[in-house]
Enzyme design. Structure first.
Site, PDB file in Angstrom:
ATOM      1  N   GLY A  45      59.278  38.352  43.166  1.00  0.00           N
ATOM      2  CA  GLY A  45      60.746  38.382  43.217  1.00  0.00           C
ATOM      3  C   GLY A  45      61.372  38.674  41.866  1.00  0.00           C
ATOM      4  N   SER A 284      40.388  27.069  36.944  1.00  0.00           N
ATOM      5  CA  SER A 284      40.393  28.524  37.075  1.00  0.00           C
ATOM      6  C   SER A 284      39.011  29.126  37.306  1.00  0.00           C
ATOM      7  CB  SER A 284      40.973  29.124  35.788  1.00  0.00           C
ATOM      8  OG  SER A 284      40.725  30.509  35.760  1.00  0.00           O
ATOM      9  N   ARG A 330      35.199  34.205  46.168  1.00  0.00           N
ATOM     10  CA  ARG A 330      35.549  32.810  46.438  1.00  0.00           C
ATOM     11  C   ARG A 330      35.068  32.322  47.796  1.00  0.00           C
ATOM     12  NH1 ARG A 330      41.645  33.174  43.890  1.00  0.00           N
ATOM     13  NH2 ARG A 330      40.870  33.360  41.765  1.00  0.00           N
TER      14      ARG A 330
END
Ligand SMILES: Cc1cc2nc3c(=O)[nH]c(=O)nc-3n(C[C@H](O)[C@H](O)[C@H](O)COP(=O)(O)OP(=O)(O)OC[C@H]3O[C@@H](n4cnc5c(N)ncnc54)[C@H](O)[C@@H]3O)c2cc1C
Length: 637
Positions: A45, A284, A330
């Site tokens: 956005g 992370s 992942r």
């Protein structure tokens, strides 16, 4: 309705250039006549609002937080991909495209993914020009590290704060335009509904979260950048305010929802430690560059990690996937962790954790090097767990992290509602059934800085858009409906808190629509969700009023939407009788427990049409065609 993805003709590498040429333009003098509503100020956005205003459009920007720069994107740690090949390792646009299509287990559109890879390099240049402080090598070039599903180092990063630094870049670009008067900011606003006039998106209804007032905003197009819906699981790595409401309410107004069951479970999170926990913390993926994942070879081995000799450890990712090792994607890493914990080899108090060990890396590179790379992540881990990861291996377990599903969009990022564009994590776009690390930031910024500024012009230049204002009957009707819903929530006055319902929904979803799914489990979950939704409307307690700041009321509205949306997720999961990426139906697996696709029957995007709360949604299929990357069983061995 026939879904048309509007993919341009021609060779893959020329599609985007050709499309940009063919799209109609809005002349510079006319741009200021158009008002564009952008909901969300994360990387998607923020970049969209800044770019549109820079072009000359009048932009209205909305977000839930008190400042655009507090959007959930700020949490992104590890990095952003681009095919610069600074490391001279053989990276290229084609390789990034190939890795992403394969990483998504062949459930994304080739044309979109190729465009994403093409744009990736421009994003880095743009962000550097804005002053984003990417890590650099000694010689001055930007540094890179590796992320899962790739055998090259293409991830650009700013320590463990990449999202924050990128968001500050987008925010600065936005504020420049706010100062110039082309962006009007509406912080602390929640979009409650999308307003359609003559079938086109022409505005939104919002609630001012400070004083409770309902507001109506009109425009020529609406751009949703409202993030992902991982919080349907209650516990996730997402920000507490992340929700599905804006997207789901647009879905109720005709925007199809694509692949809602495609959820990403991230392998390296700090394990759950208590019943009343409301948030999970990501460690992370970058840590898998140097950390080695292991469990004890024997089930039930409860010795402290330092007392378990090398020969009695199973570095299972390195053993099973020698080519990619700890950097498998992942979904693969998460499933393996679950499998070993299910075998009783998990560690820690609950047995639902595996080790991420830096001992070898520290011995090889020295503590200072590791600290320089990951210092803030290690500090975060130490603060939360009270353990020192320089001395004791981290304990990690998979957790809900990202949602690949989202509102269906065509190549122009337009939904099935004309004039409603959807960007970033809120759309289903480019990641297929599994997102590779460091590619969400790339996609959000590609959408906002580079794709929408062209594609929205093509729409505005050709659409018939008579002037509408907020006194139009459609605005009044939608605002009245939003007010009625608020009053209904406040009027229940039951005995259970909103969080209590949310937590129970999360348990149902994690158990039956999480890392592993079965047909009976999904069917059971559907009934449980329906019952819970019924109880919610009879027994939820929302204290306070709608006339001022009321966070219970905000959450109640979001949980009410999750209770409907969760059913769509299990319907989608039950419908897809195959396993692919993050969608793992136990009935469909290879002999080595990898996801087994059924390309003959499910090589499509499932786009669902809303027909009513208790009515079954209608499925529309967008076939996926692979002309450039042959459909094969994924292998990371
Ligand atoms: C802990 C963590 C680490 C991550 N690390 C990485 C990484 O290293 N690399 C990577 O590529 N990806 C990473 N990701 C994923 C990535 O951060 C997100 O996918 C991405 O930032 C989403 O950006 P977005 O702009 O689409 O949405 P968001 O940043 O979620 O922004 C959503 C915006 O919408 C607004 N909003 C929502 N609902 C409404 C409403 N109803 N009305 C008004 N406004 C509304 C919010 O206020 C906010 O401004 C990470 C995610 C997490 C959780």
């Amino acid at each position: 309705m026939q879904l048309n993805a509007n993919i341009p003709d021609g060779p893959l590498a020329q599609k985007w250039d050709r499309h940009r040429f063919e799209l109609k333009l809005v002349s510079p003098a006319n741009k200021r006549k158009y008002t564009i509503i952008v909901v969300g100020t994360g990387l998607a956005g923020g970049s969209a609002a800044a770019s549109l205003a820079e072009l000359g459009y009048a932009v209205k920007s909305f977000c839930i937080q008190d400042s655009p720069r507090r959007a959930h994107s700020i949490a992104a740690q590890g990095g952003i991909n681009a095919a610069k090949n600074y490391q001279n390792e053989g990276d290229s646009i084609w390789r990034l495209f190939y890795d992403t299509v394969k990483g998504g287990d062949f459930r994304s559109r080739e044309a979109n993914v190729y465009r994403l890879a093409q744009i990736s390099n421009d994003i880095i240049d743009q962000c550097v020009a804005q002053g984003v402080p990417f890590a650099r090598e000694y010689g001055g070039l930007l540094a890179n590290r590796s992320f899962g599903g790739a055998q090259v180092s293409r991830t650009f990063y700013a320590r463990g704060q990449t999202g924050q630094q990128l968001l500050l870049g987008a925010y600065s670009a936005m504020m420049r335009q706010a100062a110039a008067g082309r962006i009007t900011l509406f912080p602390r606003r929640e979009m409650l509904d999308l307003v359609l006039v003559d079938g086109k998106a022409r505005g939104i209804v919002t609630r001012n979260l400070i004083n409770g007032e309902l507001e109506r905003h009109a425009g020529d197009a609406v751009v949703l950048c409202t993030g992902g819906y991982g919080n349907v699981f209650f516990l996730s790595t997402n920000a507490m305010a992340s929700n599905v409401s804006a997207a789901f309410r647009a879905h109720k107004k005709g925007a199809f929802f694509a692949n809602p069951c495609f959820t990403q479970i991230h392998p390296t999170c700090i394990p759950v430690h208590g019943t009343y926990q409301s948030k999970l913390t990501l460690m992370s993926e970058s840590l898998r560059n140097d950390g080695r994942v292991w469990v004890p070879r024997e089930a039930g081995d409860s010795r402290p990690p330092q007392q378990i000799p090398e020969a009695e450890r199973d570095y299972y990712l390195e053993r099973k996937y020698p080519s990619f090792g700890n950097l498998v994607p992942r979904d693969v890493a998460s499933r393996n962790a679950k499998e070993l914990c299910d075998q009783g080899k998990g560690v820690g108090e609950t047995g639902r954790a595996v080790y991420l060990d830096f001992k070898d890396a520290i011995q090889r590179d020295g503590r200072a090097v590791i600290e320089k790379k990951y210092g803030n992540l290690f500090q975060m881990y130490a603060k939360i767990t009270a353990e020192n990861p320089y001395e004791t291996p981290m304990m990690i377990y998979p957790a809900v992290h990202y949602t690949m599903g989202g509102l269906w969009v065509d190549y122009n990022l337009m939904s099935t509602v004309p004039g409603l564009f959807v960007l970033g994590e809120a759309n289903f776009s480019d990641h297929g059934a599994n997102r590779l690390g460091a590619s969400a930031l790339m996609q959000g910024l590609a959408d906002g800085y580079y794709i929408l500024p062209y594609s929205i012009g093509g729409y505005l230049a050709t659409a018939d858009l008579p002037a509408v204002d907020i006194d139009h009957a459609a605005f009044k009707g939608d605002a009245a409906a939003a007010q009625a819903k608020i009053e209904k929530l406040l009027a229940v006055r039951g005995r259970r808190t909103v969080d209590d319902f949310h937590r129970e929904l999360g348990h149902i979803m994690w158990e039956h629509c999480g890392m592993a799914r079965t047909n009976p489990g999904l069917e059971k979950a559907r009934h449980m969700i329906q019952n819970l939704r019924g109880e919610f409307w009879e027994n939820v307690r929302v204290p306070g009023t709608g006339a001022d700041l009321n966070q219970s009321l905000e959450r109640a509205g979001r949980v009410a939407d999750f209770l409907e949306f969760a059913e769509l997720m299990v319907i989608d999961a039950r419908d897809r009788q195959e396993s692919c990426g993050g969608h793992f139906n136990e009935a469909y697996q290879t002999e080595e427990n990898e996801a087994l696709r059924d390309d003959a029957h499910y090589c499509h995007v499932s786009a669902w049409e809303y027909t009513g709360v208790e009515a079954p949604p209608v499925l529309h299929k967008e076939p996926l065609v692979f002309e450039n990357v042959p459909l094969t069983q994924r292998s990371y061995k």
